[in-house]
Write a protein that holds these residues in place. Structure first.
Motif, mmCIF file in Angstrom:
data_model
loop_
_atom_site.group_PDB
_atom_site.id
_atom_site.type_symbol
_atom_site.label_atom_id
_atom_site.label_comp_id
_atom_site.label_asym_id
_atom_site.label_seq_id
_atom_site.Cartn_x
_atom_site.Cartn_y
_atom_site.Cartn_z
ATOM 1 N N ASP A 61 0.828 -1.207 0.000
ATOM 2 C CA ASP A 61 0.000 0.000 0.000
ATOM 3 C C ASP A 61 0.863 1.258 0.000
ATOM 4 O OD1 ASP A 61 -2.232 1.736 0.326
ATOM 5 O OD2 ASP A 61 -1.961 1.694 2.485
ATOM 6 N N LEU A 62 1.851 1.303 0.885
ATOM 7 C CA LEU A 62 2.675 2.500 1.022
ATOM 8 C C LEU A 62 3.597 2.709 -0.170
ATOM 9 C CD1 LEU A 62 3.540 2.223 4.818
ATOM 10 C CD2 LEU A 62 1.948 3.816 3.734
ATOM 11 N N LEU A 63 3.991 1.624 -0.827
ATOM 12 C CA LEU A 63 4.843 1.755 -2.008
ATOM 13 C C LEU A 63 4.043 2.088 -3.268
ATOM 14 C CD1 LEU A 63 7.316 -1.154 -1.281
ATOM 15 C CD2 LEU A 63 7.969 1.242 -1.591
ATOM 16 N N LEU A 64 2.861 1.504 -3.394
ATOM 17 C CA LEU A 64 2.039 1.773 -4.574
ATOM 18 C C LEU A 64 1.327 3.115 -4.492
ATOM 19 C CD1 LEU A 64 0.466 -1.777 -5.073
ATOM 20 C CD2 LEU A 64 2.252 -0.717 -6.478
ATOM 21 N N PHE A 65 0.985 3.516 -3.283
ATOM 22 C CA PHE A 65 0.249 4.775 -3.075
ATOM 23 C C PHE A 65 0.976 5.620 -2.028
ATOM 24 C CE2 PHE A 65 -2.851 1.466 -4.167
ATOM 25 C CZ PHE A 65 -3.388 2.000 -5.343
ATOM 26 N N PRO A 66 2.079 6.222 -2.398
ATOM 27 C CA PRO A 66 2.871 6.975 -1.421
ATOM 28 C C PRO A 66 2.057 8.107 -0.781
ATOM 29 C CG PRO A 66 4.112 6.643 -3.439
ATOM 30 C CD PRO A 66 2.710 6.226 -3.737
ATOM 31 N N ARG A 67 2.232 8.268 0.519
ATOM 32 C CA ARG A 67 1.574 9.342 1.259
ATOM 33 C C ARG A 67 2.380 9.606 2.522
ATOM 34 N NH1 ARG A 67 -0.905 7.118 5.686
ATOM 35 N NH2 ARG A 67 -1.318 4.852 5.626
ATOM 36 N N PRO A 68 2.228 10.782 3.088
ATOM 37 C CA PRO A 68 2.924 11.047 4.343
ATOM 38 C C PRO A 68 2.337 10.220 5.489
ATOM 39 C CG PRO A 68 2.288 13.102 3.258
ATOM 40 C CD PRO A 68 1.565 11.994 2.547
ATOM 41 N N VAL A 69 3.192 9.519 6.189
ATOM 42 C CA VAL A 69 2.798 8.778 7.385
ATOM 43 C C VAL A 69 3.368 9.543 8.571
ATOM 44 C CG1 VAL A 69 3.004 6.610 8.653
ATOM 45 C CG2 VAL A 69 2.790 6.577 6.155
ATOM 46 N N ARG A 70 2.485 10.188 9.314
ATOM 47 C CA ARG A 70 2.925 10.982 10.450
ATOM 48 C C ARG A 70 3.455 10.085 11.567
ATOM 49 N NH1 ARG A 70 3.403 15.614 7.699
ATOM 50 N NH2 ARG A 70 1.465 16.129 6.602
ATOM 51 N N ALA A 71 4.170 10.702 12.499
ATOM 52 C CA ALA A 71 4.871 9.935 13.522
ATOM 53 C C ALA A 71 3.945 9.030 14.321
ATOM 54 C CB ALA A 71 5.624 10.882 14.451
ATOM 55 N N ALA A 72 2.773 9.526 14.699
ATOM 56 C CA ALA A 72 1.861 8.711 15.508
ATOM 57 C C ALA A 72 1.414 7.471 14.742
ATOM 58 C CB ALA A 72 0.647 9.544 15.930
ATOM 59 N N GLU A 73 1.100 7.633 13.448
ATOM 60 C CA GLU A 73 0.718 6.472 12.648
ATOM 61 C C GLU A 73 1.900 5.548 12.436
ATOM 62 O OE1 GLU A 73 -1.289 5.175 8.364
ATOM 63 O OE2 GLU A 73 -0.741 7.281 8.703
ATOM 64 N N ALA A 74 3.079 6.134 12.223
ATOM 65 C CA ALA A 74 4.284 5.317 12.051
ATOM 66 C C ALA A 74 4.511 4.427 13.269
ATOM 67 C CB ALA A 74 5.495 6.208 11.810
ATOM 68 N N LEU A 75 4.227 4.949 14.453
ATOM 69 C CA LEU A 75 4.362 4.158 15.674
ATOM 70 C C LEU A 75 3.357 3.011 15.675
ATOM 71 C CD1 LEU A 75 5.693 3.826 18.474
ATOM 72 C CD2 LEU A 75 3.944 5.381 19.369
ATOM 73 N N SER A 76 2.122 3.297 15.275
ATOM 74 C CA SER A 76 1.098 2.253 15.277
ATOM 75 C C SER A 76 1.361 1.183 14.225
ATOM 76 C CB SER A 76 -0.287 2.872 15.050
ATOM 77 O OG SER A 76 -0.432 3.362 13.732
ATOM 78 N N LEU A 77 2.033 1.561 13.130
ATOM 79 C CA LEU A 77 2.357 0.603 12.067
ATOM 80 C C LEU A 77 3.629 -0.192 12.351
ATOM 81 C CD1 LEU A 77 1.634 2.722 8.843
ATOM 82 C CD2 LEU A 77 0.210 0.907 9.826
ATOM 83 N N GLY A 78 4.373 0.207 13.369
ATOM 84 C CA GLY A 78 5.625 -0.474 13.678
ATOM 85 C C GLY A 78 6.818 0.074 12.922
ATOM 86 N N LEU A 79 6.657 1.237 12.289
ATOM 87 C CA LEU A 79 7.771 1.821 11.536
ATOM 88 C C LEU A 79 8.797 2.466 12.464
ATOM 89 C CD1 LEU A 79 5.872 3.500 8.549
ATOM 90 C CD2 LEU A 79 6.741 1.157 8.764
ATOM 91 N N VAL A 80 8.365 2.891 13.653
ATOM 92 C CA VAL A 80 9.283 3.436 14.656
ATOM 93 C C VAL A 80 8.964 2.780 15.996
ATOM 94 C CG1 VAL A 80 9.492 5.650 13.452
ATOM 95 C CG2 VAL A 80 7.785 5.393 15.266
ATOM 96 N N GLN A 81 9.932 2.830 16.900
ATOM 97 C CA GLN A 81 9.718 2.239 18.218
ATOM 98 C C GLN A 81 9.340 3.267 19.277
ATOM 99 O OE1 GLN A 81 12.452 1.287 16.272
ATOM 100 N NE2 GLN A 81 13.071 -0.803 16.767
ATOM 101 N N ARG A 82 9.614 4.544 18.997
ATOM 102 C CA ARG A 82 9.314 5.570 19.987
ATOM 103 C C ARG A 82 9.067 6.898 19.290
ATOM 104 N NH1 ARG A 82 13.230 6.308 25.188
ATOM 105 N NH2 ARG A 82 12.807 4.050 25.204
ATOM 106 N N VAL A 83 8.114 7.670 19.831
ATOM 107 C CA VAL A 83 7.849 9.027 19.362
ATOM 108 C C VAL A 83 7.956 9.959 20.558
ATOM 109 C CG1 VAL A 83 6.134 10.598 18.363
ATOM 110 C CG2 VAL A 83 6.355 8.260 17.485
ATOM 111 N N VAL A 84 8.676 11.061 20.381
ATOM 112 C CA VAL A 84 8.885 12.000 21.482
ATOM 113 C C VAL A 84 8.628 13.419 20.987
ATOM 114 C CG1 VAL A 84 10.611 10.493 22.558
ATOM 115 C CG2 VAL A 84 11.352 12.278 20.974
ATOM 116 N N PRO A 85 8.356 14.358 21.896
ATOM 117 C CA PRO A 85 8.222 15.762 21.472
ATOM 118 C C PRO A 85 9.466 16.231 20.736
ATOM 119 C CG PRO A 85 7.453 15.483 23.726
ATOM 120 C CD PRO A 85 8.111 14.184 23.340
#
Length: 260
Positions: A160-184
């Motif tokens: 999905d992300l490769l075929l339909f590129p879009r900005p994935v904000r930090a909070a969503e990235a955390l929920s998708l497993g793209l990052v392990q931590r989000v901080v201010p």
């Protein structure tokens, strides 16, 4: 290193900083060469026990410098940069025998996002975002993203992300497993540095074994994974760090690791 990449080693931690803030840390040839060479140097340097990868300004890295790329295309050139630069950079991050922390301070797009995905640990500022970007300019994935993204988010989300590129904000990235931590945003430098310093002071050989085991297990059977774990655990068990940690435990003290 070239001005496009800053490199510093302090107390076992190599900090690699993309430093073209006026171009949102876009990757021109000089910057790609400096990044490739600095990461290769960190991988070889026995005094380096962890790496922190980040960027200056409002972007982590927006990927290929398209202005330079347009000049290459106009001159009849092609995509040789993948083999010369992007592949070695991604491999250095993913396979060096020491942990790599990506501190994503802003936009991470294309190869920039792929480099973050290749790291072992990703901490993102609240304002950070990720986008694959490749198909938006008529390109396939590179820099290991076809490998890393589906392992982080699953095949369906990766497609999905490769075929339909879009900005994935930090909070969503955390929920998708793209990052392990989000901080201010204001906390990112300190939080990322603390994480990286903790790893730099840890059992380096054990961390290297964990990286190797995870990569191997992703594409092998359970019996094969068990066999490698056996080999790696015997190696770790013979390390000075393991012996020192056991002795410290028996004395009810905190172990001091030397990375050997």
């Amino acid at each position: 290193m070239a001005d496009g990449v800053l490199y510093e080693v302090v107390d076992g931690l190599a900090t690699v900083t993309l430093n073209r803030p006026g171009a949102m840390n876009a990757l021109d040839t000089r910057t790609k060469e400096a990044l490739r060479d600095s990461l290769a140097g960190a991988a070889r340097d026995e005094d380096v026990r962890a790496v922190l990868l980040t960027g200056t300004g409002r972007a982590f890295c927006v990927g290929q410098d398209l202005k330079e790329h347009a000049e290459v295309l106009a001159a009849g050139g092609g995509m040789t940069t993948v083999g010369e630069h992007y592949n070695p950079i991604a491999l250095a991050i993913a396979t060096m025998p020491k942990p790599v922390v990506a501190a994503v301070n802003g936009v991470a797009a294309g190869a920039g996002a792929a480099f973050a995905f290749a790291a072992d640990y990703r901490v993102a500022a609240e304002s950070a975002s990720f986008t694959t970007a490749f198909t938006d300019v008529g390109l396939a994935a590179d820099s290991g993203m076809s490998w890393t993204l589906q392992r982080l988010a699953g095949y369906g989300r990766a497609a999905d992300l490769l075929l339909f590129p879009r900005p994935v904000r930090a909070a969503e990235a955390l929920s998708l497993g793209l990052v392990q931590r989000v901080v201010p945003d204001a906390d990112l430098p300190g939080e990322a540095l603390a994480l990286a310093r903790k790893l730099a002071a840890g059992p380096t050989l054990a961390y290297a074994a964990v990286k190797s085991a995870l990569a191997h297990a992703a594409s092998h059977t359970l019996p094969e994974a068990l066999a490698l774990e056996d080999t790696l655990q015997n190696r770790a068990g013979a390390s000075a760090d393991h012996r020192a940690a056991v002795e410290a435990f028996l004395r009810k003290e905190k172990p001091v690791f030397e990375g050997r």
